[in-house]
Scaffold this active site. Sequence first.
Site, PDB file in Angstrom:
ATOM      1  N   ASP A  16       0.756  -1.098  -0.020  1.00 36.12           N
ATOM      2  CA  ASP A  16       0.025   0.148   0.062  1.00 36.12           C
ATOM      3  C   ASP A  16       0.933   1.389  -0.089  1.00 36.12           C
ATOM      4  O   ASP A  16       2.013   1.324   0.601  1.00 36.12           O
ATOM      5  CB  ASP A  16      -0.863   0.044   1.225  1.00 36.12           C
TER       6      ASP A  16
ATOM      7  N   ASP B 143      -7.228  -0.848  -4.532  1.00 39.15           N
ATOM      8  CA  ASP B 143      -8.156  -0.494  -3.605  1.00 39.15           C
ATOM      9  C   ASP B 143      -9.003   0.525  -4.129  1.00 39.15           C
ATOM     10  O   ASP B 143     -10.343   0.425  -4.182  1.00 39.15           O
ATOM     11  CB  ASP B 143      -7.527  -0.003  -2.302  1.00 39.15           C
TER      12      ASP B 143
END
Length: 163
Positions: free
Chosen positions: A119, A139
Site C-alpha cells: 500500500d 483498492d
Amino acid sequence: MKLIWIQLALGLFQADLAVKHEMDKEDGEDAASGRERELCGGAVRIRRLRNYGMAGGRFAGHMPAIIKVSTVTTLGCAGAFLCTLLRKGHELQKVGFALLTGGALSNLYDRCRKGYVVDYVSFRTPFPRLNRLVFNLSDFFILAGALLVCLGQTAEKTRGRQE
C-alpha cells in the site's frame, strides 16, 4: 467486444503490479526511515506500507486464512464478471466488474507471492482513523468497480420498472 473488458481487467492488474513493484523496491533511506512525500499541499501522502493483513491491517498474522477468503472472493467476482460479459448491454456493470476483478487479482497476487500487499497512498483528513489508512491502486479500482456495478444494477432495475 467481450475481449476488451477482459483486457481492461488484466491491464489494471498489470498497472497496479508495476506501481507496487516500484514502491516495494524503495528499500533505501526513505523506506527505512518511514519518510513520506506529500502532494496537493499535504492532502495526499505517498508512503510505502507492507500490509500483512486485510483492509487496515486487520487479521495480520493470519495470511493463509486471508488468502483463502481473498481467493473465494476473487473467484466470485471473476465469475460474476464472466456472467455479465455474456449479457448484451450492461456496459456500466462490465466496466465495474473489470475494475473489481483487476483490483482483486492484484491484491491476491501480492498476498500469494509476497505474503503481504503493498500500500502506498494515504490522505490527510479531519478524521484521525482515516488518516492511518494506506491504500493502493487496486483498492481504488475495487471501490470504483463496486460503485459502478451498483449503479449499473440500479439503472437496470429503474429501466425495468419503466418498461
